[in-house]
Design an enzyme around this catalytic site. Structure first.
Site, short mmCIF file in Angstrom:
data_model
loop_
_atom_site.label_atom_id
_atom_site.label_comp_id
_atom_site.label_asym_id
_atom_site.label_seq_id
_atom_site.Cartn_x
_atom_site.Cartn_y
_atom_site.Cartn_z
N PHE A 1 43.28 47.91 52.71
CA PHE A 1 43.69 48.12 54.10
C PHE A 1 45.19 48.26 54.26
O PHE A 1 45.66 48.88 55.22
CB PHE A 1 43.19 46.97 54.99
CG PHE A 1 43.98 45.70 54.84
CD1 PHE A 1 45.16 45.49 55.54
CD2 PHE A 1 43.57 44.70 53.97
CE1 PHE A 1 45.90 44.32 55.39
CE2 PHE A 1 44.29 43.52 53.82
CZ PHE A 1 45.46 43.34 54.54
N GLU B 1 37.28 49.88 55.28
CA GLU B 1 36.60 50.12 56.55
C GLU B 1 37.39 49.56 57.74
O GLU B 1 37.06 49.85 58.90
CB GLU B 1 35.19 49.52 56.52
CG GLU B 1 35.12 48.01 56.36
CD GLU B 1 35.19 47.53 54.92
OE1 GLU B 1 34.76 46.39 54.66
OE2 GLU B 1 35.66 48.30 54.05
N CYS C 1 51.28 44.11 48.03
CA CYS C 1 51.12 43.47 46.73
C CYS C 1 52.45 43.32 46.02
O CYS C 1 52.55 42.61 45.01
CB CYS C 1 50.13 44.24 45.85
SG CYS C 1 50.72 45.87 45.35
N LYS D 1 36.48 55.77 48.75
CA LYS D 1 35.95 54.74 49.63
C LYS D 1 37.13 53.93 50.14
O LYS D 1 37.58 53.01 49.50
CB LYS D 1 34.96 53.85 48.88
CG LYS D 1 33.89 53.16 49.76
CD LYS D 1 34.44 52.22 50.83
CE LYS D 1 34.95 50.92 50.26
NZ LYS D 1 35.43 50.00 51.37
N GLU E 1 47.90 33.74 46.64
CA GLU E 1 48.56 34.86 47.30
C GLU E 1 48.32 34.72 48.81
O GLU E 1 47.19 34.82 49.28
CB GLU E 1 47.99 36.18 46.80
CG GLU E 1 48.67 37.40 47.40
CD GLU E 1 48.10 38.71 46.88
OE1 GLU E 1 48.85 39.69 46.83
OE2 GLU E 1 46.90 38.75 46.52
N SER F 1 42.30 42.78 45.94
CA SER F 1 42.48 41.41 45.48
C SER F 1 41.99 41.25 44.04
O SER F 1 41.15 42.01 43.56
CB SER F 1 41.72 40.44 46.39
OG SER F 1 40.31 40.62 46.23
#
Length: 498
Positions: free
Chosen positions: A148, A175, A280, A172, A382, A225
């Site tokens: 995202f 969402e 990240c 993909k 994290e 992740s």
């Protein structure tokens, strides 16, 4: 309510019965919904990519490259609209969204060089009358699963290079932020890409697992992740697929006593709080060497943070926006709570920011935590939010040992004026991307991006030269045409040039 659809074989498709709300994180309101692909829908996208592959792999690289040149122009022409879509669903401030888009465009620019990148190698007279050469051939149908936090940039790490190498692609995206990704894919078709070469399916775990288990999918790229990265890598490789899966991070910045402290503070502010820390490569831990340096650093950071502005994406004077969901907001606040409970000092508290007119938004203000220790929950995990923690150590070696012991090894940097210390740090630190007075050492598009340890599963990094290697198979051909009338003797030993 508008529905964000899939893009299959060049057409928008919305025949799935499952849908999920898409929220504006600044308002907390659902403003549209996204179709969640069923197994059948994903298989339809893979079938479209499979059908498009034979013609696309035989398309000359220069023609593939020309489509990427037109795509780049369309991205630049539609930049404001793309950034608006990013802001509406991610919450990223407009100037930050523009930076994301520009870094993505740079990867498209690199892909435009396909004719040069795909030339291969050639050796004439490798043996008597024997020529040998290598080719880089496409894999077939490949897929990308993206997060995202960079709905435009990270997909552009993947499919431009995959496509110019002659593959067809199924994407993909997350969402939670589907609109900008779909819009950009539509621009690629507007640039002249044949139907079926690029397909987008929105969805959740059902869509992911379908891609992982479909035998027609030759390779999968992932960013997200670490637990999911490990799952995707182990599942994909067990199915015989090529896989690169980029995971989480806990990026440290060592601040040496000789550092230019004003510069270090300015750099840390942007690296820790930009994009609400949902990167990240965000610097989430400052490791101060010596109490004098730590006190100086914390004092200057606390003072500078008073002017930080958090708010909605549409106000470009804001420094950063909300986090992605209510659940993530609660998670970030929970990490701050745990640090306080475990003995750390909350120097600047962002748990209850005052954001006028956006009381239902998912906001966390810039937070500074001092005297954090390695056993604390907030250090070990994290956080992925606008939280900067300060750890105090007595030496540079102690700081390096701290970084090396962490399970993640994505990015790190050192602030110093000492060239010897910087060289030693860059030579010996066990981290994949290193900055010297550069807080976000994200490689440019013609290098490759990736961490070490549990920040990367797979042998090849993302984009740049490694992307060519990931999205192609090397084939080496050796040929000889015997002279007319010359009969060769049988040879049972290994051929050599001796």
């Amino acid at each position: 309510m508008n529905t964000v659809a899939h893009l299959i074989n060049g057409n928008e498709v919305n025949d799935d019965v499952r849908h999920q709300p898409v929220y504006n994180p600044a308002t907390g309101q659902a403003e549209k919904q996204v179709a969640l692909a069923s197994k059948a829908t994903v298989e339809e996208a893979v079938a479209a990519a499979e059908a498009a592959f034979p013609a696309w792999r035989n398309t000359p690289p220069i023609k593939r490259s020309r489509i990427m040149f037109r795509f780049k122009e369309l991205l630049e022409q539609n930049a404001e609209r793309i950034c608006e879509l990013i802001g509406q669903e991610h919450g990223k401030i407009s100037h930050d969204a523009m930076g994301e888009l520009q870094r993505g465009i740079e990867n498209v620019e690199y892909a435009c060089g396909a004719p040069e990148l795909l030339k291969g190698e050639h050796s004439r007279n490798a043996g008597p009358g024997i020529d040998s050469w290598s080719e880089f051939q496409p894999l077939g149908v490949v897929a990308g699963i993206t997060p995202f936090n960079f709905p435009v940039m990270v997909p552009l790490w993947m499919y431009p290079m995959a496509i110019v190498c002659g593959n067809t692609f199924v994407l993909k995206p997350s969402e939670r932020v589907p609109s900008s990704t779909l819009f950009v894919a539509q621009l690629l078709h507007e640039a002249g890409l044949p139907a079926g070469v690029m397909n987008v399916v929105n969805g959740d775990k059902e869509a992911v697992d379908t891609l992982l288990h479909d035998e027609r999918v030759e390779a999968i790229s992932f960013v997200g992740s670490t637990p999911i990265a490990e799952y995707i890598y182990t599942t994909a490789t067990a199915k015989g697929k090529r896989c690169q899966a980029l995971g989480g991070a806990k990026n440290h910045a060592i601040v040496m006593p000789d550092a230019d402290m004003d510069n270090a503070v300015n750099q840390l502010l942007g690296a820790a709080f930009g994009s609400s820390g949902e990167r990240c490569m965000a610097l989430s831990v400052a490791v101060a060497v010596g109490d004098d340096a730590a006190n100086h650093l914390v004092g200057k950071l606390a003072e500078a943070m008073q002017s930080l502005k958090v708010g909605a994406y549409s106000d470009s004077s804001n420094d950063f926006g909300p986090v992605i969901t209510r659940q993530h907001q609660e998670k970030v606040v929970g990490f701050i709570d745990s640090a306080e409970e475990q003995g750390a000092e909350i120097v600047v508290d962002g748990r209850q920011p005052d954001v006028s007119d956006y009381q239902e938004g998912y906001f966390v203000g810039g937070t500074l935590i001092d005297k954090v220790t390695p056993e604390m929950t907030s250090y070990q995990n994290e956080i992925f939010g606008p939280v900067l923690q300060v750890v105090r150590v007595n030496s540079m070696q102690e700081a390096m040992d701290l970084i090396d012991c962490h399970e993640y090894g994505n990015g790190t940097c050192i602030f110093t004026r000492d060239g010897e210390a910087a060289r030693y740090f860059s030579d010996h630190i066990r981290v994949g991307m290193v900055g010297i007075n550069v807080p976000l050492p994200v490689p440019v598009a013609y290098h490759s991006f990736g961490g070490w340890k549990r920040s990367l599963f797979g042998d090849l990094h993302a984009y740049g030269p490694d992307a060519l290697r990931f999205y192609t198979r090397r084939k080496t051909i050796t040929q000889r045409w015997p002279s007319a009338g010359v009969r060769e003797n049988v040879q049972f030993s290994m051929p050599t040039m001796k």
